[in-house]
Design an enzyme around this catalytic site. Structure first.
Site, mmCIF file in Angstrom:
data_model
loop_
_atom_site.group_PDB
_atom_site.id
_atom_site.type_symbol
_atom_site.label_atom_id
_atom_site.label_comp_id
_atom_site.label_asym_id
_atom_site.label_seq_id
_atom_site.Cartn_x
_atom_site.Cartn_y
_atom_site.Cartn_z
ATOM 1 N N VAL A 156 17.647 88.677 11.316
ATOM 2 C CA VAL A 156 17.337 86.956 12.191
ATOM 3 C C VAL A 156 18.231 86.053 11.519
ATOM 4 O O VAL A 156 18.713 86.194 10.564
ATOM 5 C CB VAL A 156 15.571 86.704 11.196
ATOM 6 C CG1 VAL A 156 15.444 85.207 12.498
ATOM 7 C CG2 VAL A 156 14.592 87.538 12.103
ATOM 8 N N GLY A 192 14.509 92.498 9.858
ATOM 9 C CA GLY A 192 13.137 93.255 9.574
ATOM 10 C C GLY A 192 13.407 94.922 10.767
ATOM 11 O O GLY A 192 14.268 95.172 11.068
ATOM 12 N N GLY A 193 12.401 94.971 10.910
ATOM 13 C CA GLY A 193 12.095 96.556 11.540
ATOM 14 C C GLY A 193 13.134 96.318 13.611
ATOM 15 O O GLY A 193 13.249 96.841 13.616
ATOM 16 N N PHE A 194 12.550 95.160 13.404
ATOM 17 C CA PHE A 194 13.529 95.226 15.421
ATOM 18 C C PHE A 194 14.787 93.779 15.078
ATOM 19 O O PHE A 194 14.215 94.300 16.314
ATOM 20 C CB PHE A 194 11.923 94.365 15.219
ATOM 21 C CG PHE A 194 10.745 94.148 15.826
ATOM 22 C CD1 PHE A 194 10.452 96.324 16.426
ATOM 23 C CD2 PHE A 194 9.695 94.012 15.317
ATOM 24 C CE1 PHE A 194 9.351 95.931 16.282
ATOM 25 C CE2 PHE A 194 8.495 94.532 15.346
ATOM 26 C CZ PHE A 194 8.446 96.158 15.944
ATOM 27 N N GLY A 195 14.844 93.903 14.288
ATOM 28 C CA GLY A 195 17.171 93.497 14.094
ATOM 29 C C GLY A 195 16.357 92.361 13.004
ATOM 30 O O GLY A 195 15.777 92.435 12.000
ATOM 31 N N LYS A 220 16.552 86.073 16.433
ATOM 32 C CA LYS A 220 15.732 87.387 16.628
ATOM 33 C C LYS A 220 16.903 88.221 17.587
ATOM 34 O O LYS A 220 16.351 87.832 18.823
ATOM 35 C CB LYS A 220 14.599 87.427 16.425
ATOM 36 C CG LYS A 220 14.533 88.916 15.807
ATOM 37 C CD LYS A 220 12.618 89.396 15.561
ATOM 38 C CE LYS A 220 12.968 88.927 13.916
ATOM 39 N NZ LYS A 220 11.186 89.413 13.273
ATOM 40 N N ASP A 249 2.214 94.800 13.255
ATOM 41 C CA ASP A 249 3.307 94.660 11.372
ATOM 42 C C ASP A 249 2.892 93.731 11.126
ATOM 43 O O ASP A 249 3.475 92.359 10.371
ATOM 44 C CB ASP A 249 4.709 94.582 11.763
ATOM 45 C CG ASP A 249 5.869 95.420 10.442
ATOM 46 O OD1 ASP A 249 5.127 95.483 9.761
ATOM 47 O OD2 ASP A 249 6.695 95.077 10.539
#
Ligand SMILES: *C1O[C@H](CO)[C@@H](O)[C@H](O)[C@H]1NC(C)=O
Ligand SMILES: *[C@@H]1O[C@H](CO)[C@@H](O)[C@H](O)[C@H]1NC(C)=O
Ligand SMILES: *[C@@H]1O[C@H](CO)[C@@H](O)[C@H](O)[C@H]1NC(C)=O
Ligand SMILES: *[C@@H]1O[C@H](CO)[C@@H](O)[C@H](O)[C@H]1NC(C)=O
Ligand SMILES: *[C@@H]1O[C@H](CO)[C@@H](O)[C@H](O)[C@H]1NC(C)=O
Ligand SMILES: *[C@@H]1O[C@H](CO)[C@@H](O)[C@H](O)[C@H]1NC(C)=O
Ligand SMILES: *[C@@H]1O[C@H](CO)[C@@H](O)[C@H](O)[C@H]1NC(C)=O
Ligand SMILES: *[C@@H]1O[C@H](CO)[C@@H](O)[C@H](O)[C@H]1NC(C)=O
Length: 818
Positions: A515, A510-513, A529, A626
């Site tokens: 998983v 995802g956008g944050f990294g 994550k 988001d």
């Protein structure tokens, strides 16, 4: 059952009981009559019931009043709080001939309320008030005794919290000791009538929270009690009374205000549909609401970094403590002020004014000039404020518990030596000086520098000061915070559990990294994550955020298990959700049939509840930013759990304001005002929620939706069909009953949520109410935002933490030129 009073004869009762084995309801108790275990007193409208009850998990019995129509036992008043009746004792409530109400166990009185009036009957009124009233009419509102004058932990409509100033009678709330023990617990919530009245929550003797003073609309600037559709708060302040109370907006609403065992001040509404109490407002909204968090002359700004600063013109009293983020010492004047110094005032806007218990009201000051003059004349006066409700208020001691709000709040004028004020316009209020982040940073830099120089010299005196004060109120207030410590996990454990972050274990990106799925040595399944490295966030802030996020607990939010910090990498560890995410179900041609309507509906309601919690009820007030199908995870029973809810904060702490240049989000879910202008608010989450609802109903993605007949995207398609009166054509083929009220209602709610103008969209608590309601929704949706769309190509994984900061680029990518 509403039996006639004549039925209340012991013999009749026992006869009936042996047949029905349930309790008998009566409508009043006359002198010399007794209410026993198998009988209850019911209000004429059937809303409230009085009788004997045992709290869950307890065999002790109490006399109490509860909501009769609420399926979950919810007691609003208890008589014998301190002295329960043992299960084996014969319990009775009686009215003596002299007018005393007595609760007894085995004939021994254990509680009594005495009045001097004879010939009255005990009646339970429609509003839940148990009164001793004239036997013939109930019209008199002066009762010789009433249960509303003996509050427990709950305020219901019509009850008062405050003072009758003539008789010096105070009514206040006290928490229960626990869910199974109604005896007085640690917390009290009481009106302080001094100065500007405000309401104060104490744990024992220590103040832990203070409402701002009533400003004519609400307490302080607390949004919690304002602008909801459930209840209307009111405040009376005149020479006779000072009290707070509320009314439900509608007779069909059941709501109550409670001081919980853990000291939260929460207003609940009963939801018929889900048969549970929904918290619609909690007064304590964030850590800045911890009483006097920043010490004397300090000011708390939520979202500030650090959150505590000094009022402009003041500096930390013990610098090295501040450097350690220990704010309890507070601030002192940078330039001394005494009676001979020429003085003026500095204005602070949008603040919660200081604790008013040390303030006093200047009766004869009719306007701001006179208020200012009064403070100037009085050498000990340090600040003044004015409100419509109460006029001029002055403080003469340390200013405590000041915070800054984003909007709302009041104005505070602090006395300053003229030399400290802007020389050009040194007259009153020339300087609008809210404590800015810049000021904080400057102070912090100074503090650290001073701190490092003076650490040794000051250590001793710092200690002495602490001993002198004992545990300060602030420290105690924080003790609660420390219940949740940083849930740190070590890197080796996590690395091992995920097979060294092997590709086979990767379950998402995802956008944050990325998983990864992992299994801990105890068998617990986790989702790890691994955050992208460029958050630009300091370690300290990250830790603080994790602690905060770990405290967010709701059954529709994914639970944070822990975090891991390894060199420059940060990881968040969540509980693992076996059914993965919602998008795998709704957009999958094979699987979507397995998702029947009931499940879809429960998912929609669950997501809405989770968002209400994030937006309103949690102590942090989080905007998700988001929200999308792949961020909704499903547990083994298909309960929805919102994930990534803290990341918007974690990554955007410095941008946690109204507007941002770095737009984070996902094409297809972003509200127009956010994607185009970078403005975001809870209403941008509402937009994303609306998109999600329409996706769940139709089984189609908004982004990439294609229809042979027109050029509209999914939102436009839904709106078109809605206006044409054929919303059934919008519903997923696998849903059989396309015309049911529930399906139609969900489409309508979805469309209301995606309206172009943020002001038109409902709040999430409104959404929950609409979903819960039995009645048709009267509001008709207007045109949705972003409803046309060019055929879009390329990757769908537009979720990103790093769209280049020119938001115009996004506009071009998203909108159909037309
Ligand atoms: C209910 O009413 C009266 C009061 O004790 C009693 O005679 C009868 O046996 C009842 N049953 C009880 C108390 O359970
Ligand atoms: C109640 O009982 C007392 C004593 O048994 C009696 O004197 C009195 O008249 C009774 N009162 C009523 C209202 O029945
Ligand atoms: C009181 O009432 C409850 C519920 O009706 C019943 O379970 C309990 O046995 C009763 N106790 C006595 C002492 O009558
Ligand atoms: C009440 O009892 C149930 C079942 O025995 C238990 O799971 C629950 O934790 C108890 N609740 C409290 C507050 O003790
Ligand atoms: C109320 O009156 C009873 C006698 O009827 C007495 O025992 C009790 O102490 C009185 N309670 C209070 C609070 O005055
Ligand atoms: C007062 O009594 C009348 C008649 O008994 C009833 O209809 C009404 O609801 C009562 N009012 C309240 C507030 O209980
Ligand atoms: C104070 O307010 C109460 C409630 O609104 C009202 O009934 C009362 O008359 C007021 N008293 C005075 C002195 O204004
Ligand atoms: C008041 O403050 C001024 C300047 O800060 C100082 O010179 C003067 O001595 C002070 N007076 C008293 C009484 O403390």
């Amino acid at each position: 059952m509403n039996y006639d009073k004549t039925l209340f004869h012991i013999h009749t009762v026992s006869l009936v009981l042996s047949f029905f084995k349930s309790s008998i309801a009566i409508d009043s108790i006359a002198p010399n009559q007794t209410l026993s275990n198998n009988t209850t007193l019911v209000s004429p409208n059937g809303d409230f019931e009085l009788g004997f009850f045992s709290p869950r998990n307890s065999t002790n019995r109490y006399v109490g009043i509860w909501f009769k129509k609420v399926s979950l036992q919810t007691v609003v008043w208890v008589a014998n709080k301190n002295r329960p009746i043992a299960a084996s004792s014969a319990a009775a409530l009686s009215l003596t001939s002299s007018g005393n109400i007595v609760v007894s166990a085995n004939q021994t009185p254990i509680w009594s309320a005495n009045s001097t009036s004879r010939n009255q009957v005990l009646r339970l009124l429609n509003n839940g008030n148990l009164v001793l009233a004239n036997a013939i009419s109930n019209s008199s509102s002066i009762y010789s005794w009433q249960s509303f004058d003996d509050p427990s932990n709950t305020l219901i409509p019509g009850m008062r919290l405050g003072w009758d100033l003539r008789s010096d009678q105070e009514l206040f709330l006290t928490s229960w000791k626990s869910g199974e023990d109604p005896s007085p617990g640690e917390y009290t919530y009481r009106m302080n009538p001094k100065g500007l009245p405000s309401v104060i929550l104490r744990r024992g003797l220590v103040i832990v929270y203070r409402s701002g003073p009533w400003d004519g609309v609400r307490f302080g600037s607390s949004e919690a009690l304002h602008g909801n559709t459930v209840f209307t708060p009111s405040f009376v302040y005149n020479s006779t009374y000072v009290y707070y109370s509320f009314e439900n907006t509608d007779d069909s609403v059941v709501s109550r205000f409670v001081v919980t065992e853990s000291g939260l001040l929460t207003h609940f509404m009963w939801s018929e549909t889900s048969e549970e109490w929904v918290g619609i407002a909690t007064l304590q909204s964030d850590t800045c609401d911890d009483y006097a968090k920043c010490g004397g002359f300090g000011v708390c700004e939520f979202g500030g970094d650090p959150i505590c600063g000094c009022l402009k013109g003041f500096s930390p009293r013990v610098s090295e403590e501040w450097a350690r983020y220990d704010w309890s010492g507070g601030c002192s004047r940078s330039v001394a002020l005494n009676c001979t110094t020429a003085a003026g005032f500095r204005r602070f806007s949008r603040v919660k004014v200081p604790d008013t218990s040390t303030s006093s009201v200047v009766e004869d000051a009719r306007n701001e000039e006179e208020c200012e003059a009064a403070c100037l004349r009085d050498c000990s006066c340090v600040a003044y404020a004015r409100t419509e409700a109460t006029g001029c208020v002055v403080w003469s001691e340390e200013l405590l518990d000041v915070r800054v709000y984003g909007e709302g709040g009041q104005e505070l004028f602090v006395k300053m030596p003229l030399s400290e004020l802007d020389s050009k316009k040194s007259k009153r209020g020339a300087v609008i000086a809210s404590a800015t982040v810049a000021a904080f940073v400057a102070v912090l830099a100074l503090v650290i520098w001073l701190g490092s120089r003076r650490r040794f010299a000051k250590k001793k005196s710092g200690l002495a000061e602490q001993q002198h004060d004992g545990p300060t109120e602030d420290e105690n207030a924080r003790a609660g915070d420390e219940d949740v410590s940083l849930p740190l996990m070590d890197f080796i454990t996590i690395s091992t559990s995920t097979n060294e972050f092997s590709f086979a274990n990767k379950i998402g990106e995802g956008g944050f990294g990325s998983v990864y799925k992992g299994v801990l040595s105890n068998g617990q399944e986790i989702a790890v994550k691994r955050l992208s490295r460029d958050s630009g966030q300091g370690l300290h802030e990250f830790k603080n955020e994790v602690i905060l996020i770990a405290k967010l607990q709701h059954r529709n939010l994914v639970k944070l298990v822990g975090c891991c910090i390894h060199q420059d990498e940060r990881m968040l560890v969540y509980e693992y959700m076996p059914n993965k995410s919602l998008d795998l179900f709704i957009f999958d041609q094979g699987k979507d049939a397995s998702l029947e309507w009931r499940t879809r509906y429960d998912i929609i309601v669950g997501i809405a509840r989770g968002l209400v919690y994030l937006h309103r009820d949690s102590r942090l007030r989080i905007i998700h930013r988001d929200l999308k199908a792949s961020n909704i995870l499903l547990d083994s029973e298909m309960n929805p759990k919102i994930s990534d809810f803290g990341l918007a904060r974690t990554f955007g702490a410095d941008q946690y304001q109204e507007s941002t240049k770095r737009v984070m989000g996902t094409y297809g879910y972003m509200a127009p005002e956010y994607a185009v202008d970078g403005f975001f608010s809870v209403k941008s989450d509402v937009f994303s929620f609306g998109v999600l609802v329409l996706e769940i109903i139709s089984g189609n993605k908004n982004r990439g939706f294609y229809h042979p007949d027109h050029d509209l995207n999914l939102l436009g398609h839904a709106w078109k069909l809605w206006r044409e009166g054929s919303p059934r054509n919008f519903v997923d083929a696998s849903i059989p009953n396309k015309e049911s009220m529930e399906v139609q209602r969900c489409i309508q709610v979805g469309l209301l949520c995606v309206q172009q103008r943020p002001e038109d969209r409902p709040t999430m608590s409104n959404v929950v109410m609409m979903l819960d309601s039995e009645h048709p929704i009267s509001e008709q949706p207007k045109q949705p935002g972003f409803y046309t769309q060019r055929t879009m190509s390329d990757t769908d994984s537009a979720s990103t933490g790093k769209i280049p900061n020119t938001s115009n680029e996004i506009t071009v990518t998203l909108l159909h030129g037309r």
